[in-house]
Design a protein around this motif. Structure first.
Motif, PDB file in Angstrom:
ATOM      1  N   UNK A 135       1.174  -1.170   0.011  1.00 27.80           N
ATOM      2  CA  UNK A 135       0.026  -0.048  -0.117  1.00 27.80           C
ATOM      3  C   UNK A 135       0.637   0.787   0.326  1.00 27.80           C
ATOM      4  N   UNK A 186     -13.918  11.252  17.906  1.00 26.71           N
ATOM      5  CA  UNK A 186     -14.712   9.860  18.120  1.00 26.71           C
ATOM      6  C   UNK A 186     -14.750   9.283  19.442  1.00 26.71           C
ATOM      7  N   UNK A 220      -2.243   4.874  12.977  1.00 27.24           N
ATOM      8  CA  UNK A 220      -3.383   5.867  12.193  1.00 27.24           C
ATOM      9  C   UNK A 220      -4.140   6.719  13.374  1.00 27.24           C
ATOM     10  N   UNK A 224     -13.735  13.014  13.487  1.00 32.48           N
ATOM     11  CA  UNK A 224     -14.348  13.337  12.264  1.00 32.48           C
ATOM     12  C   UNK A 224     -14.945  14.154  11.150  1.00 32.48           C
ATOM     13  N   UNK A 234     -10.286   8.725   8.746  1.00 31.44           N
ATOM     14  CA  UNK A 234      -9.360   8.222   9.370  1.00 31.44           C
ATOM     15  C   UNK A 234      -7.814   8.035   8.446  1.00 31.44           C
ATOM     16  N   UNK A 356      -8.252   4.226   1.057  1.00 31.23           N
ATOM     17  CA  UNK A 356      -8.352   2.912   1.526  1.00 31.23           C
ATOM     18  C   UNK A 356      -9.778   2.883   0.763  1.00 31.23           C
ATOM     19  N   UNK A 357     -10.353   2.853  -0.305  1.00 27.08           N
ATOM     20  CA  UNK A 357     -11.131   1.516  -0.964  1.00 27.08           C
ATOM     21  C   UNK A 357     -10.928   0.697  -1.555  1.00 27.08           C
ATOM     22  N   UNK A 358      -9.415   0.501  -1.239  1.00 23.83           N
ATOM     23  CA  UNK A 358      -9.160  -0.791  -2.285  1.00 23.83           C
ATOM     24  C   UNK A 358      -8.845  -1.900  -3.242  1.00 23.83           C
TER      25      UNK A 358
ATOM     26  N   UNK B 397      -4.223  -4.035   1.403  1.00 28.09           N
ATOM     27  CA  UNK B 397      -5.188  -3.316   1.984  1.00 28.09           C
ATOM     28  C   UNK B 397      -5.260  -2.570   2.858  1.00 28.09           C
ATOM     29  N   UNK B 398      -5.847  -1.241   3.085  1.00 28.72           N
ATOM     30  CA  UNK B 398      -6.368  -0.316   4.121  1.00 28.72           C
ATOM     31  C   UNK B 398      -7.616  -0.150   4.690  1.00 28.72           C
ATOM     32  N   UNK B 399      -7.978  -0.556   5.051  1.00 33.67           N
ATOM     33  CA  UNK B 399      -9.636  -1.098   5.444  1.00 33.67           C
ATOM     34  C   UNK B 399     -10.071   0.251   6.738  1.00 33.67           C
ATOM     35  N   UNK B 400     -11.069   1.197   6.974  1.00 31.86           N
ATOM     36  CA  UNK B 400     -11.790   1.645   7.877  1.00 31.86           C
ATOM     37  C   UNK B 400     -11.476   1.029   9.419  1.00 31.86           C
ATOM     38  N   UNK B 401     -11.273   1.156   9.812  1.00 27.53           N
ATOM     39  CA  UNK B 401     -11.476   0.681  11.401  1.00 27.53           C
ATOM     40  C   UNK B 401     -12.341   0.885  12.282  1.00 27.53           C
ATOM     41  N   UNK B 402     -14.034   1.140  11.542  1.00 32.97           N
ATOM     42  CA  UNK B 402     -15.055   1.420  12.184  1.00 32.97           C
ATOM     43  C   UNK B 402     -15.986   0.891  11.214  1.00 32.97           C
ATOM     44  N   UNK B 427     -19.095   8.767  11.987  1.00 26.25           N
ATOM     45  CA  UNK B 427     -19.366   9.832  10.806  1.00 26.25           C
ATOM     46  C   UNK B 427     -20.326   9.116  10.190  1.00 26.25           C
ATOM     47  N   UNK B 428     -20.058   7.863   9.739  1.00 30.08           N
ATOM     48  CA  UNK B 428     -20.324   7.074   8.494  1.00 30.08           C
ATOM     49  C   UNK B 428     -21.534   6.251   8.475  1.00 30.08           C
ATOM     50  N   UNK B 434     -16.397  -1.091  16.097  1.00 28.57           N
ATOM     51  CA  UNK B 434     -14.923  -0.550  16.129  1.00 28.57           C
ATOM     52  C   UNK B 434     -14.720  -1.679  15.788  1.00 28.57           C
ATOM     53  N   UNK B 435     -13.972  -2.488  14.434  1.00 29.92           N
ATOM     54  CA  UNK B 435     -13.595  -4.307  13.782  1.00 29.92           C
ATOM     55  C   UNK B 435     -13.601  -4.853  15.028  1.00 29.92           C
ATOM     56  N   UNK B 445     -13.546  -4.707   0.513  1.00 32.30           N
ATOM     57  CA  UNK B 445     -13.139  -3.702  -0.319  1.00 32.30           C
ATOM     58  C   UNK B 445     -13.246  -4.666  -1.869  1.00 32.30           C
ATOM     59  N   UNK B 461      -3.931  -7.652   5.050  1.00 34.50           N
ATOM     60  CA  UNK B 461      -4.625  -6.432   5.188  1.00 34.50           C
ATOM     61  C   UNK B 461      -3.492  -6.755   6.683  1.00 34.50           C
ATOM     62  N   UNK B 462      -2.821  -5.536   7.385  1.00 30.86           N
ATOM     63  CA  UNK B 462      -2.039  -5.740   8.724  1.00 30.86           C
ATOM     64  C   UNK B 462      -2.389  -4.499   9.259  1.00 30.86           C
ATOM     65  N   UNK B 463      -3.362  -4.841  10.733  1.00 25.69           N
ATOM     66  CA  UNK B 463      -4.224  -4.396  11.642  1.00 25.69           C
ATOM     67  C   UNK B 463      -4.503  -4.322  12.945  1.00 25.69           C
ATOM     68  N   UNK B 464      -4.827  -3.290  13.690  1.00 21.75           N
ATOM     69  CA  UNK B 464      -5.545  -3.609  14.870  1.00 21.75           C
ATOM     70  C   UNK B 464      -7.078  -4.095  14.669  1.00 21.75           C
TER      71      UNK B 464
END
Ligand SMILES: [Zn+2]
Lengths: 367, 685
Positions: A135, A186, A220, A224, A234, A356-358, B397-402, B427-428, B434-435, B445, B461-464
């Motif tokens: 990425x 948040x 990260x 908001x 984010x 972040x759409x990947x 990939x990087x995806x949202x945490x929420x 907000x979305x 939280x995932x 994705x 993806x690598x993430x918390x």
């Protein structure tokens, strides 16, 4: 020729062998003519080569007429022997020469045909599975880490859900600061904050390591903002911190400038402007000379020649006190910048939501 | 904030051009976004830092300019006006909530003639983007932009009881504000009221009822100081943002209340006529106490490395309004001007001196270093991991945490709780949680890609991921690694692939990554997991037996929820646990001195017998000189019963002492064979 037939004279024998050779070889002579040779395809040429090898053996081998004639030299009168020898040699040389000519021609022709047939298209794709890609955020993060490790910094990391202490209090953010409002930050239903900046790691790192300390913390963060081409709720930041005795703003400037030169090229010029952040005093924003237009003005730098990149300053004494460091003894600088923003600048992204759409078509454009 | 260059020049006699001012102000911390022409004026758009409300006015900016240019600030001279009567005889001011209103001053101008403002005033206001209304309203606005003090003019006769009460609103109290909207107020909002009702939202906006109109003759001029937090809270709650609220929220100058009011009154008398009262009613329950800061000039060099002469420091501080006798010069105290709410310690003064000396004068050098740099302990392993997965065709990939709430996924063992941490203020839409797994983000994705016609997708993806808070503790945040794969086993630069991806592609990529990280090989065993299709699901264990995740084909129910119409393979594991697992030791063993003999064996056995069981059975036999066993292949279908499969193994026999004779190998191999046949009830093929 059989035993009981009347023996030919050795001279006649030689002549007969030569005549038989000439007859047998006649069909092969065409292979010395390039035009005729070209008409023979690979299979014909190979078959003819084999046939020709037999002809050669028959006429020039150990059991050939010629070899037999040579052995008959005893029957030649002694004074005629030199002449006979001469005769044999001249025929033999002529035959060998002709045979070799044909052989070489055929061989070359066959080799050429084979090479042509086995030639490959070297522009065909190399054989390998499709490669994946890192990425773009990772590409930049790794570069940033490499630069700072080389400058003597430790890479730090910490939580993303934080208490108010780490996200605000310890960073000298006043109780009523708008950043604390749930409009900008948040909160979980338990009242924890999603960290709004990686500055939280300053506090953790100083608590863990004490001072002196030199560290950067990429990670990260969350704010908001409704997603649009220039905002994401984010994003990624990198925070830097250096605390020691005798640290001044000159060190801040030197460090940020060195980083930006390594990141954007040796000609990069950095500019510091006074600004305000609760966790630094004095505070400075830094800009760097546009890497695209080199300062003459373009779309990326909005025609100013400068690109705003991040915030920085001398660590606020209240922040040092919050982790038990005496600001009269130690001083330090801190800086922060957005990796996403750098990414958008470097790759000229027109919409950072792409990050972040990947979409594979996006991801595979990077390394 | 917009600043008129002509106006600024009146206050400073600046000799700098607008463009030069732009550069100089930017370099003292007042960034100018743009300079635009407006008639014969230039307008500077100043980005005022949030801690400098004193710069939200022309005088505030002018003060900085005079320090830059070593000039004197030229403030408008007080003018004499017609005065009669005392305010206290005509009206009264009562502050019921002094915590929210530390100062309130009221003064009257009687006999005004409301009309349009003169041209010069209209021009000034229009240049800075303000809409002229009438002379009195324009003058209050003008003074606000001149000195930064918000003022309000009431039509005095519309005030019931002719008096001012500053109080908290009653629950549900209503007020129609000047923008024509009816506001419902609550008890924590401060209002200006008359004897009966609220007539203004304190520090934000006046009420329509007491607005200045053509018929107005007498005006009451309010000049006050309101609590910043109270104004901010109320404005935010009501969704309002006004010139006044913006200044009160950040902090106005409460010592300037009377002077600003006097200036306003003078201009009203001059431009709208009328007679002012002789004084103001000034209720000041919380008088301002100025702060005093100790300052050691040496700290400037200590913090910034700048060498600034002490008289230059004195000049800068004095020019900015700080008061001091500058004695003793090594350590003196300075009184902070009332408008500088941002200054309360020594470092703040260092900044004042540094920014007016110029940050560009500060040297640029690297600090001396005696600490070695270091990566995070697992960074190099994580880099290997990324590169290995890249090499196997996986894009990062990087995806949202929420995410939206997801209950259909088996979580990694580190998150034993099923619950997710919820956001109070997402907000979305829908992304409220939280995932606790990276799978939902990656599957979204994938769906995005499939929707765009890309059907061969491999992502990781690598993430918390986040647990849930218990007993007020912060939730756990373990690091997860997640892979998804679907479509064909595509090759670089080729349109068509020979085969579709399957379970073993994902498994193989993960194994490759583990090798790249120099970790001990993982162990896989059949399992069931709620998001995985039965019979194609594996639990992933570290070499030491610790279960860290799952791998398999996405269950039909989950796949159809995402509208996937092709098989999708997914893997998720606890990366922290994987990285802390045993490393693969490197131990050299001498090369064989005698040749090996290979023997193949094909067993026909039940499909339920796992290869791992057969391989361990071979190893556990302890047959002499049997050195290695590897899979040649499996075969099913054709003339093999459906519940069976044929497994072919290759065994290596070798001795360290001598070359084995054929009969010896044969003996060992048939011993092993018969034992396997017996153990698994297999037939030999
Ligand atoms: Zn540019």
């Amino acid at each position: 020729m059989t035993e009981n037939q009347p023996a030919l004279t050795p001279e006649r024998q030689v002549e007969a062998a030569r005549k038989a050779f000439d007859e047998d070889i006649e069909r092969f002579v065409r292979f010395c003519d390039p035009a005729q040779l070209a008409q023979a395809d690979l299979e014909t040429a190979v078959a003819e080569e084999r046939a020709f090898a037999e002809v050669r053996a028959r006429h020039l081998g150990k059991k050939s007429e010629l070899a037999a004639a040579k052995k008959s030299i005893g029957r030649v009168a002694a004074d005629m022997r030199p002449a006979f020898g001469q005769l044999v040699r001249s025929h033999e040389e002529a035959m060998v020469q002709q045979v070799e000519l044909i052989e070489a021609s055929l061989k070359e022709h066959i080799e050429a045909q084979r090479t042509a047939r086995e030639s490959i298209d070297v522009t065909m794709p190399g054989r390998r599975p499709r490669s994946g890609h890192r990425h773009p955020i990772t590409l930049l993060r790794e570069r940033i880490e490499d630069i700072f490790v080389a400058l003597g910094y430790a890479i730090e990391d910490d939580r993303e859900i934080e208490t108010d202490f780490y996200n605000f209090d310890a960073l000298n953010i006043p109780d009523h600061h708008p950043a604390r409002a749930s409009q900008d930050t948040f909160y979980t239903t338990e009242g924890f904050a999603l960290r709004t900046q990686t500055s939280t790691v300053q506090i953790h790192a100083m608590q863990r390591r004490g001072v002196p300390v030199r560290m950067i913390a990429p990670g990260r963060v969350f704010r908001r903002d409704t997603p649009d081409p220039t905002h994401n709720p984010m994003f990624f930041q990198v925070e830097g911190l250096c605390v020691d005795r005798g640290i001044t703003m000159a060190h801040l400037k030197g460090t940020v400038a060195e980083f930006l030169r390594r990141m954007f090229g040796p000609d990069t010029v950095t500019r510091f402007r006074p600004s305000y952040f609760p966790f630094t005093e004095p505070s400075a924003e830094f800009d760097f000379s546009c890497f695209k237009c080199k300062g003459s003005g373009c779309r990326i730098c909005k025609n100013s020649g400068w690109i705003e990149l991040g915030g920085s300053g001398m660590v606020h004494p209240n922040v040092l006190r919050a982790v038990g460091v005496d600001p009269q003894v130690y001083s330090g600088f801190a800086f922060g910048l957005g990796i996403d923003r750098m990414c958008a600048l470097m790759y000229e992204l027109d919409d950072i939501r792409l990050l972040f759409e990947n979409d594979v078509r996006f991801l595979e454009q990077f390394e | 904030m917009l600043i008129s260059y002509n106006w600024l020049r009146e206050l400073t006699n600046t000799s700098l051009s607008p463009q030069k001012l732009r550069d100089r102000l930017t370099m003292v911390g007042l960034a100018i976004d743009a300079v635009e022409m407006h008639a014969d004026d230039s307008v500077l758009d100043v980005e005022v830092p949030s801690n400098r409300p004193d710069c939200l006015s022309h005088v505030g900016i002018a003060r900085e300019v005079t320090v830059i240019e070593r000039k004197e600030l030229v403030l408008p001279e007080p003018r004499s006006v017609k005065m009669a009567g005392r305010s206290a005889d005509l009206t009264s001011v009562e502050i019921k909530d002094p915590d929210l209103c530390p100062r309130y001053a009221a003064r009257l101008v009687r006999g005004v003639k409301i009309g349009p403002s003169p041209d010069w005033l209209v021009k000034r206001l229009e240049a800075i983007g303000q809409r002229p209304i009438n002379n009195v309203a324009d003058i209050t606005n003008y003074v606000l932009h001149e000195v930064g003090q918000p003022l309000h003019a009431f039509d005095f006769h519309r005030l019931s009881g002719r008096r001012i009460v500053v109080r908290r609103a009653a629950h549900g109290e209503k007020l129609r504000t000047l923008d024509g909207l009816d506001r419902e107020l609550s008890e924590d909002m401060l209002v200006i009221a008359d004897a009966e009702k609220a007539v203004a939202l304190a520090g934000i906006m006046g009420g329509e009822d007491s607005e200045i109109s053509d018929r107005t003759t007498d005006v009451l001029i309010e000049s006050a100081y309101f609590d910043p937090n109270s104004v901010r809270r109320t404005a935010r709650r009501l969704g309002m943002d006004t010139e006044a609220s913006r200044r009160f929220e950040r902090g106005a100058d409460r010592e300037h209340v009377l002077r600003a009011q006097a200036r306003c009154v003078e201009l009203i008398c001059e431009l709208a006529g009328g007679v002012a009262t002789e004084d103001a009613i000034d209720v000041y329950p919380q008088p301002f106490v100025s702060r005093v800061v100790e300052f050691r000039p040496e700290r400037v060099k200590g913090l910034t490395s700048l060498n600034v002469k002490t008289d230059e420091m004195v000049r800068i501080l004095t020019g900015l309004g700080f008061k001091s006798d500058y004695f003793p010069l090594e350590k003196f105290t300075a009184e902070v001007p009332s408008w500088r709410i941002d200054v309360d310690q020594e470092e703040d003064l260092v900044e004042e001196i540094a920014r007016h000396s110029g940050y560009d004068q500060i040297a640029s050098e690297l600090p001396p270093s005696n600490i070695p740099g270091e990566y995070q302990p697992t960074e190099m392993k994580q880099r290997s991991l990324r590169r290995a997965l890249n090499a196997c065709g996986y894009d990062e990939a990087i995806t949202f945490s929420f995410i939206t709430r997801e209950e259909q996924f088996e979580l990694i063992p580190a998150l034993n709780a099923e619950a997710q941490t919820e956001l109070k203020n997402p907000i979305i839409e829908g992304a409220t949680w939280m995932r606790s797994s990276l799978l939902p983000g990656l599957l979204n994705s994938l769906r995005h890609n499939l929707n765009h016609g890309i059907r061969d997708v491999r992502l990781f993806e690598i993430g918390r991921v986040f647990g849930v808070s218990s007993d007020g503790e912060l939730p756990e945040e373990p690091l997860a690694l997640t892979m998804i794969a679907t479509g064909a086993a595509v090759e670089e630069n080729k349109a068509q692939a020979d085969r579709e991806l399957d379970f073993f592609d994902v498994k193989g990529a993960l194994e490759a990554a583990v090798d790249w990280m120099n970790l001990s090989p993982l162990v896989f065993a059949g399992t069931t997991a709620k998001h995985l299709r039965a019979g194609q699901a594996a639990v992933i264990k570290r070499a030491d037996g610790v279960a860290i995740g799952t791998l398999g084909r996405l269950a039909e129910a989950v796949a159809s929820a995402y509208k996937f119409r092709q098989p999708v393979y997914v893997m998720e594991l606890d990366l922290g646990s994987l990285l802390s697992g045993p490393e693969r030791g490197i131990q050299y063993s001498p090369l064989p001195r005698y040749p090996s003999v290979m023997r193949d064996i094909s067993l026909l056995l039940n499909r339920t017998v796992a290869l791992d069981e057969i391989l361990s059975a071979v190893r556990n036999q302890g047959v002499a000189d049997c050195r290695n066993v590897m899979l040649v292949g499996t075969f099913a279908g054709a003339n093999i019963p459906p519940d069976k499969r044929s497994v072919t193994l290759r065994l290596e026999y070798r001795s360290d002492e001598r070359t084995l004779r054929d009969e010896e190998v044969e003996e060992r191999h048939s011993q092993l064979t018969s034992s396997l046949l017996q153990t698994f009830g297999a037939e030999q093929r």
